[in-house]
Design a protein around this motif. Structure first.
Motif, PDB file in Angstrom:
ATOM      1  N   GLU A 240       0.835  -1.201   0.000  1.00 20.33           N
ATOM      2  CA  GLU A 240       0.000   0.000   0.000  1.00 20.33           C
ATOM      3  C   GLU A 240       0.873   1.255   0.000  1.00 20.33           C
ATOM      4  OE1 GLU A 240      -0.903  -2.732   1.432  1.00 20.33           O
ATOM      5  OE2 GLU A 240      -2.932  -2.971   0.633  1.00 20.33           O
ATOM      6  N   LEU A 241       1.957   1.206   0.774  1.00 19.24           N
ATOM      7  CA  LEU A 241       2.777   2.423   0.861  1.00 19.24           C
ATOM      8  C   LEU A 241       3.600   2.630  -0.412  1.00 19.24           C
ATOM      9  CD1 LEU A 241       3.719   2.740   4.616  1.00 19.24           C
ATOM     10  CD2 LEU A 241       1.628   3.321   3.391  1.00 19.24           C
ATOM     11  N   ALA A 242       3.973   1.544  -1.082  1.00 17.73           N
ATOM     12  CA  ALA A 242       4.618   1.706  -2.386  1.00 17.73           C
ATOM     13  C   ALA A 242       3.638   2.346  -3.363  1.00 17.73           C
ATOM     14  CB  ALA A 242       5.100   0.354  -2.912  1.00 17.73           C
ATOM     15  N   ALA A 243       2.380   1.891  -3.305  1.00 14.72           N
ATOM     16  CA  ALA A 243       1.355   2.465  -4.191  1.00 14.72           C
ATOM     17  C   ALA A 243       1.100   3.931  -3.830  1.00 14.72           C
ATOM     18  CB  ALA A 243       0.062   1.656  -4.088  1.00 14.72           C
ATOM     19  N   LEU A 244       1.158   4.241  -2.532  1.00 16.06           N
ATOM     20  CA  LEU A 244       0.963   5.636  -2.117  1.00 16.06           C
ATOM     21  C   LEU A 244       2.080   6.514  -2.684  1.00 16.06           C
ATOM     22  CD1 LEU A 244      -0.835   7.518  -0.409  1.00 16.06           C
ATOM     23  CD2 LEU A 244       0.734   7.124   1.501  1.00 16.06           C
ATOM     24  N   GLY A 245       3.308   6.002  -2.630  1.00 16.02           N
ATOM     25  CA  GLY A 245       4.433   6.752  -3.197  1.00 16.02           C
ATOM     26  C   GLY A 245       4.235   6.987  -4.695  1.00 16.02           C
ATOM     27  N   ALA A 246       3.723   5.974  -5.386  1.00 19.86           N
ATOM     28  CA  ALA A 246       3.471   6.125  -6.825  1.00 19.86           C
ATOM     29  C   ALA A 246       2.387   7.174  -7.065  1.00 19.86           C
ATOM     30  CB  ALA A 246       3.052   4.785  -7.424  1.00 19.86           C
ATOM     31  N   ALA A 247       1.357   7.167  -6.212  1.00 24.02           N
ATOM     32  CA  ALA A 247       0.285   8.164  -6.344  1.00 24.02           C
ATOM     33  C   ALA A 247       0.850   9.571  -6.115  1.00 24.02           C
ATOM     34  CB  ALA A 247      -0.837   7.868  -5.353  1.00 24.02           C
ATOM     35  N   PHE A 248       1.719   9.702  -5.112  1.00 23.92           N
ATOM     36  CA  PHE A 248       2.326  11.017  -4.845  1.00 23.92           C
ATOM     37  C   PHE A 248       3.151  11.476  -6.047  1.00 23.92           C
ATOM     38  CE2 PHE A 248       2.425  10.670   0.115  1.00 23.92           C
ATOM     39  CZ  PHE A 248       1.058  10.789   0.126  1.00 23.92           C
ATOM     40  N   GLU A 252       2.593  14.889  -7.924  1.00 24.20           N
ATOM     41  CA  GLU A 252       3.680  15.893  -7.966  1.00 24.20           C
ATOM     42  C   GLU A 252       4.043  16.223  -9.416  1.00 24.20           C
ATOM     43  OE1 GLU A 252       5.539  14.165  -3.783  1.00 24.20           O
ATOM     44  OE2 GLU A 252       6.376  13.570  -5.713  1.00 24.20           O
ATOM     45  N   ASP A 253       4.063  15.195 -10.276  1.00 29.06           N
ATOM     46  CA  ASP A 253       4.398  15.444 -11.685  1.00 29.06           C
ATOM     47  C   ASP A 253       3.364  16.355 -12.349  1.00 29.06           C
ATOM     48  OD1 ASP A 253       6.600  13.903 -11.468  1.00 29.06           O
ATOM     49  OD2 ASP A 253       5.798  12.152 -12.539  1.00 29.06           O
ATOM     50  N   GLU A 254       2.103  16.106 -12.038  1.00 26.97           N
ATOM     51  CA  GLU A 254       1.049  16.916 -12.663  1.00 26.97           C
ATOM     52  C   GLU A 254       0.962  18.296 -12.012  1.00 26.97           C
ATOM     53  OE1 GLU A 254      -2.736  14.931 -12.703  1.00 26.97           O
ATOM     54  OE2 GLU A 254      -3.737  16.552 -13.778  1.00 26.97           O
ATOM     55  N   GLY A 255       1.281  18.368 -10.745  1.00 24.32           N
ATOM     56  CA  GLY A 255       1.118  19.617  -9.978  1.00 24.32           C
ATOM     57  C   GLY A 255      -0.264  19.602  -9.361  1.00 24.32           C
ATOM     58  N   ILE A 256      -0.342  19.776  -8.021  1.00 19.76           N
ATOM     59  CA  ILE A 256      -1.619  19.574  -7.331  1.00 19.76           C
ATOM     60  C   ILE A 256      -2.690  20.574  -7.821  1.00 19.76           C
ATOM     61  CG2 ILE A 256      -1.117  20.962  -5.261  1.00 19.76           C
ATOM     62  CD1 ILE A 256      -2.803  17.514  -5.226  1.00 19.76           C
ATOM     63  N   GLU A 257      -2.262  21.793  -8.199  1.00 17.30           N
ATOM     64  CA  GLU A 257      -3.259  22.757  -8.701  1.00 17.30           C
ATOM     65  C   GLU A 257      -3.876  22.236  -9.994  1.00 17.30           C
ATOM     66  OE1 GLU A 257      -0.054  23.598  -8.219  1.00 17.30           O
ATOM     67  OE2 GLU A 257      -0.191  24.679  -6.309  1.00 17.30           O
ATOM     68  N   ASN A 258      -3.057  21.599 -10.828  1.00 19.50           N
ATOM     69  CA  ASN A 258      -3.586  21.056 -12.088  1.00 19.50           C
ATOM     70  C   ASN A 258      -4.504  19.869 -11.848  1.00 19.50           C
ATOM     71  OD1 ASN A 258      -2.039  22.946 -13.507  1.00 19.50           O
ATOM     72  ND2 ASN A 258      -0.265  21.575 -13.548  1.00 19.50           N
ATOM     73  N   VAL A 259      -4.178  19.092 -10.816  1.00 19.28           N
ATOM     74  CA  VAL A 259      -5.030  17.949 -10.470  1.00 19.28           C
ATOM     75  C   VAL A 259      -6.419  18.469 -10.071  1.00 19.28           C
ATOM     76  CG1 VAL A 259      -5.323  15.999  -8.875  1.00 19.28           C
ATOM     77  CG2 VAL A 259      -3.043  16.567  -9.735  1.00 19.28           C
ATOM     78  N   VAL A 260      -6.411  19.510  -9.236  1.00 20.67           N
ATOM     79  CA  VAL A 260      -7.670  20.105  -8.776  1.00 20.67           C
ATOM     80  C   VAL A 260      -8.443  20.672  -9.975  1.00 20.67           C
ATOM     81  CG1 VAL A 260      -8.619  22.045  -7.441  1.00 20.67           C
ATOM     82  CG2 VAL A 260      -6.857  20.566  -6.434  1.00 20.67           C
ATOM     83  N   GLU A 261      -7.744  21.343 -10.848  1.00 22.69           N
ATOM     84  CA  GLU A 261      -8.362  21.938 -12.039  1.00 22.69           C
ATOM     85  C   GLU A 261      -8.981  20.839 -12.927  1.00 22.69           C
ATOM     86  OE1 GLU A 261      -8.693  25.100 -12.619  1.00 22.69           O
ATOM     87  OE2 GLU A 261      -9.546  24.846 -14.642  1.00 22.69           O
ATOM     88  N   ARG A 262      -8.272  19.725 -13.035  1.00 25.69           N
ATOM     89  CA  ARG A 262      -8.766  18.605 -13.856  1.00 25.69           C
ATOM     90  C   ARG A 262     -10.064  18.026 -13.271  1.00 25.69           C
ATOM     91  NH1 ARG A 262      -7.365  13.468 -13.193  1.00 25.69           N
ATOM     92  NH2 ARG A 262      -5.383  13.854 -12.123  1.00 25.69           N
TER      93      ARG A 262
END
Ligand SMILES: *Cc1c(COP(=O)(O)O)cnc(C)c1O
Length: 381
Positions: A240-248, A252-262
């Motif tokens: 689960e924590l490896a998957a959490l790191g992948a999610a982060f 981070e790559d997309e940028g959290i503001e862009n994630v929210v915008e999406r």
């Protein structure tokens, strides 16, 4: 007859299996995850990553910060608010609920009125985005009001993080709980909780706070935070924590503001498409609607289970049945995480349209497709 799940290749002992023979999570790895989580939600406060679903830190809050003699104000805009009230009550806290109709957020005046009625209250608990009803509560106004009254603020941001802007420190949130599997597009089975200095003070001073328990935040402070996060407590789950790191990494790559915008674009497109189909949205006012999920009322006489089955068979995707008060009356488009994108929203709306048309409802599928496309054409995501 028994069915056995088999892996593609036979397993040989002695060969590392990619899912099984993982090294245990180290303190350094856990610290790195916690620091990345803190950055994503905008806080300098201690932020814990737990190897358990978000319901655990939510209950830990009630066991560590509540207790006999304490009174909390709890906003109930969906079944999650009721669950939280039950947990608080179970640990002895007196709970004053502010219960709203299920198709709109709480209003600030309702919180003010409840505070005037119950001046002994010391904490405010509120859900940010309601994944079940599609409502978003006015978090920044609620937090400002709580600050004016000197209340501890506890926010269930399980669904909202990634889908709604959330900046824990600028909002002044004391305790914020997040589940990665909603707006963050991460794995279920892990969770994040941030805890302010004020909250820690109350936790350590609480005579009735949980101790010697998985629900004890005081234990975590003593054994993990206060020892400089040098030794991992228990055995956090590596998968689960490896998957959490992948999610982060993806966030981070997309940028959290862009994630929210999406997410915002997906919600806008879903609302426009559903209305163009000729359907009535559960949350009428766009301002009140969250960007995590969009429930829609079914036309009279249409069976919810048959709609979902047709969508599954034809469009090969899952819409969600209405739950709680919405059962049988509405279906939901969960446009969260990786599903907050044009292909999913388009397939969901047109798939729903085809299913409803087959079941005898009058729907305009091409107008709906145009409306979804138009919403995406005017956005940058
Ligand atoms: C999903 C959700 C929860 C429960 O999270 P689990 O990870 O399933 O324990 C709690 N509150 C809200 C608002 C949610 O959307």
């Amino acid at each position: 007859m028994s069915t056995r799940v088999r892996s593609a290749a036979p397993l040989a002992w002695g060969m590392p299996h990619p899912l099984l023979d993982l090294p245990l999570v180290s303190a350094g790895e856990l610290v790195a995850l916690e620091d990345r989580a803190a950055t994503l939600i905008g806080t300098q406060s201690d932020t814990l990553v737990l190897g358990a679903e978000a319901s655990l830190p939510l209950e830990a809050v009630t066991a560590s910060l509540g207790g006999p003699g304490l009174e909390w104000l709890n906003i109930v805009t969906s079944p999650y608010g009721h669950v939280f009230a039950d947990l608080l009550g179970g640990h002895g806290t007196v709970v004053h609920n502010v219960v709203t109709p299920n198709d709109r957020p709480v209003r600030i005046e309702e919180i003010s009125a409840a505070l005037a009625e119950h001046p002994q209250v010391t904490a405010l608990a509120i859900v940010h985005a309601e994944s079940l009803t599609g409502v978003v509560n006015p978090l920044s106004d609620a937090c400002a009001l709580a600050r004016e009254h000197g209340l501890l603020t506890v926010v269930d941001a399980v669904a909202s993080a990634g889908a709604e802007p959330i900046d824990v420190d600028s909002l002044g949130i004391d305790v914020c709980v997040i589940g990665p599997q909603k707006g963050w597009g991460g794995p279920p089975g892990a969770s994040v909780i941030s805890i302010s200095e004020t909250a820690w003070r109350l936790i350590t001073a609480n005579p009735n706070g949980a101790r010697g328990s998985l629900l004890s935040l005081a234990d975590i402070k003593e054994r993990w935070i206060d020892t400089g996060r040098a030794r991992v407590m228990g055995t956090p789950p590596p998968l689960e924590l490896a998957a959490l790191g992948a999610a982060f990494s993806r966030l981070e790559d997309e940028g959290i503001e862009n994630v929210v915008e999406r997410h915002r674009t997906a919600a806008t497109a879903a609302r426009a498409g559903l209305q163009a189909l000729g359907l009535r949205l559960w949350v009428g006012n766009e301002r009140d609607a969250c960007a995590v999920a969009t429930p829609v009322r079914l036309p009279a006489g249409i069976d919810s289970a048959r709609v979902l089955m047709r969508v599954r068979e034809q469009a090969r995707l899952e819409l969600t049945p209405g739950t709680g008060d919405l059962a049988g009356l509405a279906v939901r488009i969960d446009h969260m995480g990786a599903r907050a994108c044009l292909p999913f929203v388009m397939a969901a709306i047109t798939g729903l349209g085809v299913a409803l048309g087959e079941l005898g409802a009058r729907v305009d599928i091409s107008a709906a497709a145009d409306a979804v496309a138009a919403a995406y054409a005017t956005s940058s995501t």
